[in-house]
Write a protein that holds these residues in place. Structure first.
Motif, PDB file in Angstrom:
ATOM      1  N   ILE A 285       0.819  -1.212   0.000  1.00 14.67           N
ATOM      2  CA  ILE A 285       0.000   0.000   0.000  1.00 14.67           C
ATOM      3  C   ILE A 285       0.851   1.260   0.000  1.00 14.67           C
ATOM      4  O   ILE A 285       0.450   2.304  -0.523  1.00 14.67           O
ATOM      5  CB  ILE A 285      -0.981  -0.001   1.193  1.00 14.67           C
ATOM      6  CG1 ILE A 285      -1.970   1.159   1.041  1.00 14.67           C
ATOM      7  CG2 ILE A 285      -0.244   0.043   2.528  1.00 14.67           C
ATOM      8  CD1 ILE A 285      -3.085   1.155   2.054  1.00 14.67           C
ATOM      9  N   GLU A 286       2.069   1.190   0.544  1.00 15.55           N
ATOM     10  CA  GLU A 286       2.944   2.367   0.595  1.00 15.55           C
ATOM     11  C   GLU A 286       3.313   2.857  -0.807  1.00 15.55           C
ATOM     12  O   GLU A 286       3.657   4.023  -0.993  1.00 15.55           O
ATOM     13  CB  GLU A 286       4.220   2.044   1.375  1.00 15.55           C
ATOM     14  CG  GLU A 286       3.985   1.584   2.795  1.00 15.55           C
ATOM     15  CD  GLU A 286       3.725   0.099   2.905  1.00 15.55           C
ATOM     16  OE1 GLU A 286       3.667  -0.407   4.038  1.00 15.55           O
ATOM     17  OE2 GLU A 286       3.580  -0.574   1.852  1.00 15.55           O
ATOM     18  N   ALA A 287       3.250   1.969  -1.800  1.00 14.91           N
ATOM     19  CA  ALA A 287       3.606   2.341  -3.170  1.00 14.91           C
ATOM     20  C   ALA A 287       2.399   2.757  -4.000  1.00 14.91           C
ATOM     21  O   ALA A 287       2.562   3.200  -5.138  1.00 14.91           O
ATOM     22  CB  ALA A 287       4.313   1.162  -3.861  1.00 14.91           C
ATOM     23  N   VAL A 288       1.190   2.642  -3.438  1.00 10.40           N
ATOM     24  CA  VAL A 288      -0.028   2.869  -4.214  1.00 10.40           C
ATOM     25  C   VAL A 288      -0.282   4.352  -4.475  1.00 10.40           C
ATOM     26  O   VAL A 288      -0.695   4.749  -5.568  1.00 10.40           O
ATOM     27  CB  VAL A 288      -1.227   2.225  -3.483  1.00 10.40           C
ATOM     28  CG1 VAL A 288      -2.553   2.690  -4.065  1.00 10.40           C
ATOM     29  CG2 VAL A 288      -1.118   0.704  -3.547  1.00 10.40           C
ATOM     30  N   GLY A 289      -0.025   5.202  -3.473  1.00 10.31           N
ATOM     31  CA  GLY A 289      -0.342   6.623  -3.585  1.00 10.31           C
ATOM     32  C   GLY A 289      -1.739   6.897  -3.060  1.00 10.31           C
ATOM     33  O   GLY A 289      -2.682   6.129  -3.328  1.00 10.31           O
ATOM     34  N   ALA A 290      -1.900   7.981  -2.308  1.00 10.13           N
ATOM     35  CA  ALA A 290      -3.172   8.272  -1.644  1.00 10.13           C
ATOM     36  C   ALA A 290      -4.331   8.390  -2.627  1.00 10.13           C
ATOM     37  O   ALA A 290      -5.464   8.018  -2.315  1.00 10.13           O
ATOM     38  CB  ALA A 290      -3.044   9.557  -0.823  1.00 10.13           C
ATOM     39  N   GLU A 291      -4.054   8.905  -3.822  1.00  8.61           N
ATOM     40  CA  GLU A 291      -5.116   9.085  -4.810  1.00  8.61           C
ATOM     41  C   GLU A 291      -5.749   7.750  -5.205  1.00  8.61           C
ATOM     42  O   GLU A 291      -6.895   7.711  -5.668  1.00  8.61           O
ATOM     43  CB  GLU A 291      -4.570   9.775  -6.060  1.00  8.61           C
ATOM     44  CG  GLU A 291      -3.987  11.157  -5.814  1.00  8.61           C
ATOM     45  CD  GLU A 291      -2.530  11.111  -5.357  1.00  8.61           C
ATOM     46  OE1 GLU A 291      -1.938  12.188  -5.184  1.00  8.61           O
ATOM     47  OE2 GLU A 291      -1.985   9.988  -5.186  1.00  8.61           O
ATOM     48  N   TYR A 292      -5.000   6.665  -5.040  1.00  4.32           N
ATOM     49  CA  TYR A 292      -5.466   5.360  -5.506  1.00  4.32           C
ATOM     50  C   TYR A 292      -5.781   4.399  -4.358  1.00  4.32           C
ATOM     51  O   TYR A 292      -6.054   3.223  -4.597  1.00  4.32           O
ATOM     52  CB  TYR A 292      -4.430   4.748  -6.466  1.00  4.32           C
ATOM     53  CG  TYR A 292      -4.259   5.618  -7.688  1.00  4.32           C
ATOM     54  CD1 TYR A 292      -5.164   5.547  -8.742  1.00  4.32           C
ATOM     55  CD2 TYR A 292      -3.236   6.553  -7.755  1.00  4.32           C
ATOM     56  CE1 TYR A 292      -5.035   6.374  -9.855  1.00  4.32           C
ATOM     57  CE2 TYR A 292      -3.097   7.386  -8.865  1.00  4.32           C
ATOM     58  CZ  TYR A 292      -4.007   7.295  -9.906  1.00  4.32           C
ATOM     59  OH  TYR A 292      -3.885   8.118 -10.997  1.00  4.32           O
ATOM     60  N   TRP A 293      -5.759   4.878  -3.130  1.00  3.27           N
ATOM     61  CA  TRP A 293      -6.148   4.006  -2.021  1.00  3.27           C
ATOM     62  C   TRP A 293      -7.573   3.482  -2.183  1.00  3.27           C
ATOM     63  O   TRP A 293      -7.825   2.299  -1.912  1.00  3.27           O
ATOM     64  CB  TRP A 293      -5.981   4.724  -0.683  1.00  3.27           C
ATOM     65  CG  TRP A 293      -4.546   4.864  -0.264  1.00  3.27           C
ATOM     66  CD1 TRP A 293      -3.472   4.177  -0.757  1.00  3.27           C
ATOM     67  CD2 TRP A 293      -4.034   5.746   0.734  1.00  3.27           C
ATOM     68  NE1 TRP A 293      -2.305   4.583  -0.127  1.00  3.27           N
ATOM     69  CE2 TRP A 293      -2.628   5.540   0.797  1.00  3.27           C
ATOM     70  CE3 TRP A 293      -4.608   6.685   1.577  1.00  3.27           C
ATOM     71  CZ2 TRP A 293      -1.808   6.245   1.671  1.00  3.27           C
ATOM     72  CZ3 TRP A 293      -3.796   7.385   2.453  1.00  3.27           C
ATOM     73  CH2 TRP A 293      -2.406   7.169   2.503  1.00  3.27           C
ATOM     74  N   PRO A 294      -8.547   4.311  -2.615  1.00  6.46           N
ATOM     75  CA  PRO A 294      -9.891   3.740  -2.822  1.00  6.46           C
ATOM     76  C   PRO A 294      -9.895   2.602  -3.838  1.00  6.46           C
ATOM     77  O   PRO A 294     -10.596   1.597  -3.650  1.00  6.46           O
ATOM     78  CB  PRO A 294     -10.712   4.942  -3.314  1.00  6.46           C
ATOM     79  CG  PRO A 294     -10.007   6.134  -2.733  1.00  6.46           C
ATOM     80  CD  PRO A 294      -8.550   5.787  -2.801  1.00  6.46           C
ATOM     81  N   ALA A 295      -9.104   2.737  -4.906  1.00  4.90           N
ATOM     82  CA  ALA A 295      -9.028   1.665  -5.905  1.00  4.90           C
ATOM     83  C   ALA A 295      -8.379   0.418  -5.320  1.00  4.90           C
ATOM     84  O   ALA A 295      -8.805  -0.715  -5.599  1.00  4.90           O
ATOM     85  CB  ALA A 295      -8.248   2.149  -7.125  1.00  4.90           C
ATOM     86  N   TYR A 296      -7.360   0.608  -4.495  1.00  6.80           N
ATOM     87  CA  TYR A 296      -6.651  -0.528  -3.887  1.00  6.80           C
ATOM     88  C   TYR A 296      -7.568  -1.288  -2.937  1.00  6.80           C
ATOM     89  O   TYR A 296      -7.709  -2.519  -3.038  1.00  6.80           O
ATOM     90  CB  TYR A 296      -5.423  -0.003  -3.153  1.00  6.80           C
ATOM     91  CG  TYR A 296      -4.634  -1.047  -2.381  1.00  6.80           C
ATOM     92  CD1 TYR A 296      -3.772  -1.922  -3.036  1.00  6.80           C
ATOM     93  CD2 TYR A 296      -4.738  -1.127  -0.996  1.00  6.80           C
ATOM     94  CE1 TYR A 296      -3.043  -2.864  -2.329  1.00  6.80           C
ATOM     95  CE2 TYR A 296      -4.009  -2.064  -0.275  1.00  6.80           C
ATOM     96  CZ  TYR A 296      -3.160  -2.924  -0.948  1.00  6.80           C
ATOM     97  OH  TYR A 296      -2.441  -3.851  -0.235  1.00  6.80           O
ATOM     98  N   PHE A 297      -8.226  -0.577  -2.016  1.00 14.31           N
ATOM     99  CA  PHE A 297      -9.119  -1.256  -1.079  1.00 14.31           C
ATOM    100  C   PHE A 297     -10.350  -1.808  -1.790  1.00 14.31           C
ATOM    101  O   PHE A 297     -10.888  -2.857  -1.397  1.00 14.31           O
ATOM    102  CB  PHE A 297      -9.501  -0.322   0.064  1.00 14.31           C
ATOM    103  CG  PHE A 297      -8.433  -0.200   1.105  1.00 14.31           C
ATOM    104  CD1 PHE A 297      -8.329  -1.121   2.131  1.00 14.31           C
ATOM    105  CD2 PHE A 297      -7.500   0.824   1.047  1.00 14.31           C
ATOM    106  CE1 PHE A 297      -7.326  -1.037   3.089  1.00 14.31           C
ATOM    107  CE2 PHE A 297      -6.495   0.930   1.992  1.00 14.31           C
ATOM    108  CZ  PHE A 297      -6.401  -0.007   3.021  1.00 14.31           C
TER     109      PHE A 297
END
Length: 428
Positions: A285-297
């Motif tokens: 998750i540290e490499a995802v970027g805050a803008e894409y946290w919703p997409a990751y989760f």
């Protein structure tokens, strides 16, 4: 009679560090532009800040190192070129601080100890009335570093595709590039393999991975978790954006005799389909970027079969610091992890809930990451010549040493933590 006087002993010197390659390291090889006023202001702020900290400061030539160790036990920061040091900070803040180290303009008797002092007192470095001027020393993150489908591949390539041989210089034989969990602290180098397996096994236990489990791993690394999951009888699909990692992971999985149970794909987590009994993701998750946290989760939730479990390992930082860092282009984001951001525990809870998941278990191991990083750093420094022969120059080696020490200091100061979390849709 001619009297011959004895010659004075030769001065104790060391060779000057080689200059940074301006083509490879343009902002290290040359000093930034900064007005005399800005440099003087930076000097005043920095000297006042350093004067309040439990540090000693020495100013000396890099050709005559002198003695670093402080008799009172305080760590010592050694300024070889104070003018360049203050000019870089005046122009670029903490990015300049890191570039100054890469250029050899400052050193420390104990780099981790010096950086731990900074991390412990991070909120006291600049007086409150001057914090309004923070924008003069910080930059916005470059738009090109956003983790779009194309940008994520580029960002992962810049770090993880440096060289498998480079990572093998400092990681243990499992090639696990994340925090271990030790049986006891402090740890020895020979403990690291067992500690990495302990970390992996705890995550697999959280996700209840066993015979017949359909497991999705987001972020392959070099394949160790996939191998151990397959050895439990799981069917594993693991995805990565690193071509170098995938190539070696496939080889290691084959050597372990698990090729029939494990599929390694060069694929973004947003492009994965299907549903799985368990999803595991280790310090991804540290490499995802805050803008894409919703997409990751959202991907974690969408890939989970009914009754499934998600096991995460994630580095965290305090929420207020995360919010400030999210707006800032840092030395780490410029040189080490472009596009990334360490989340806070609050952000993890918020993003999980928004995706329809809840945190059912949460355990921290920050001291264990500090030990892991210490072992990595010691091994890296002992392999300087090997790293050089791989084609990594002096500025890179200084950069990597600072990255490992900077990270270790964050955990020593408890500015950073690392946590294993279980996410579920409902009751465990």
């Amino acid at each position: 009679m001619t009297l011959s006087l004895p010659s004075p002993p030769p001065a104790r010197t060391r060779p000057l560090r080689p200059p940074a390659d301006p083509a490879r390291w343009p902002d290290v090889a040359r000093l930034p532009r900064a007005s005399a006023l800005r440099t003087a202001l930076a000097r005043r702020i920095v000297e006042q800040a350093l004067g309040r900290l439990p540090l000693r400061i020495r100013r000396e030539s890099p050709a005559v190192p002198g003695q670093f160790t402080a008799s009172d036990g305080r760590p010592t920061l050694v300024l070889h070129d104070p003018d360049a040091f203050h000019r870089r900070i005046g122009a670029d803040g903490l990015i300049g601080f890191g570039e100054s180290y890469m250029a050899g303009e400052w050193d420390a008797d104990d780099l981790v100890a010096v950086l731990t002092v900074f991390a412990t007192h991070v909120d006291e470095l600049v007086p409150a009335p001057l914090r309004r001027l923070r924008g003069a020393w910080t930059r916005r993150r470059p738009v090109q570093d956003l983790n779009t489908l194309h940008g994520a591949r580029k960002n992962i390539h810049r770090h993880y595709d440096l060289s498998n041989d480079l990572f093998a210089q400092f990681l243990d034989p499992t090639l696990s590039y994340s925090s271990a969990v030790f049986d006891a602290l402090p740890a020895a180098h020979e403990d690291l393999v067992q500690a990495q397996h302990r970390k992996i096994d705890r995550l697999l236990d959280l996700a209840r991975v066993g015979p017949g489990t359909r497991l999705l791993e987001i972020g392959t690394g070099w394949g160790e978790l996939a191998v151990r999951a397959a050895a439990r009888g799981a069917r594993v699909r693991t995805v990565t954006l690193s071509e170098e990692q995938r190539t070696l992971a496939v080889e290691r999985i084959a050597r372990a005799g698990q090729s029939e149970r494990v599929t390694v794909e060069l694929r973004d987590y947003r492009e994965v389909d299907g549903q799985y009994d368990a999803v595991v993701s280790v310090e991804m998750i540290e490499a995802v970027g805050a803008e894409y946290w919703p997409a990751y989760f959202g991907a974690l939730r969408d890939r989970l079969a009914p009754g499934g479990r998600v096991a995460l390992q994630a580095i965290t930082m305090p929420h207020a610091r995360m919010l400030a860092t999210a707006r800032t282009h840092t030395w780490i984001s410029k040189y080490v992890f472009p596009g990334g951001l360490i989340p806070s525990r609050e952000a993890l809870a918020e993003q999980s809930a928004a995706a329809g998941l809840r945190i059912a278990a949460d355990t921290g191991y920050g001291d264990h990451y500090a030990e892991t990083l210490r072992l990595w750093r010691e091994r890296f420094l002992s392999r300087t010549q090997d790293v050089h022969e791989l084609g990594f120059d002096h500025a890179f080696r200084r950069m990597w040493e600072l990255y490992l020490a900077y990270s270790e200091a964050g955990f020593r100061a408890r500015y950073l933590d690392v946590r294993q979390l279980l996410l579920t849709e409902g009751d465990v």
